[in-house]
Design a protein around this motif. Sequence first.
Motif: not given
Length: 305
Positions: A146, A97, A59
């Motif tokens: 991600e 995140d 992240s």
Amino acid sequence: MELQHLISKMQSGDRRALSRCISLVENSTSDALEILKQIHIRSDVPVIGITGPPGAGKSTLANALIASLKEFKPGCRIAVLAVDPTSPFTQGAILGDRVRMSDHFNDPDVYIRSLATRGVLGGLSARTLEITDVLKSAGFDFILVETVGVGQSEIEIAALADVTLVVLVPEAGDEIQTLKSGVMEIADIFVVNKADREGADIFEKNLRNMLHEKPGTSKAVPVFATIATRHEGLKELLAAVADYFHPEKIQKDLLRQRALQILMHQLWNSVDTAPFLKQFEQARQQPGFNLYRFADQWLKTRGGV
Ligand SMILES: Nc1nc2c(ncn2[C@@H]2O[C@H](COP(=O)(O)OP(=O)(O)O)[C@@H](O)[C@H]2O)c(=O)[nH]1
Ligand SMILES: [Mg+2]
């Protein structure tokens, strides 16, 4: 709001309409297929996959990459999909995140969306593919995805992304020999993040050596060292990533694979499982039952599919 109206708002860049469309697709409502059928999906939007173990700095790296991309292409719009199966029940990782990407949280040109994985095998949400397509229709120039590198997800992210970054950290140390082969195979680029940590140099060297030793590889996969928290090493990394932005580099098999995947999703949705399971229960009582033959026979007899 009427679906048609929602879709056109989404395609003209309205973020709330986008969030709504994604939720509809994510929840597989009857509107989902309608949305997917109607949108204009741009095929030239690069998808950058970022995978690796939890805590590797994916992240943080995404956050730094956003800044680099904005320098690389001023005025560009970037979407980030963060999929984290390590906490399917708590929202902890998702909040994490958001904190990591907080530099860009109020940026109107950056859209960050977290997806739950709902216990699907691997790290991608069941609908990541479709949601990426929605983003491709919503006026973004780059899409980052991600995902935590566990199980199936490596393969899935490789099928989804035009360029896949595998993020590792020096702490992986001795484990380097035991890195799952899946991870090694899907990496277009390796990132050794947390290069400020002790042992980073040695780790990087070992990784390079190992990649060279891999039999049958003509060209070693490139390795870049970064300190994501300080945006260090990003320039070199982005140069390598940008190499994949040329249309001719975009994986040729990708569309084919995705066509098959979509077909499978649709087949799955079209199956009424009750009669299938009933027949299955009957068939399995027979001596010499063979699952493959049963499945083949069943597909043939359910008429034209
Ligand atoms: N020392 C150091 N810490 C980092 C670096 N990159 C990320 N971190 C830290 O590592 C932790 C996990 O980062 P995160 O981006 O959430 O990892 P993810 O789980 O892979 O997404 C956070 O506390 C980050 O601040 C780095 O380059 N150096
Ligand atoms: Mg993360």
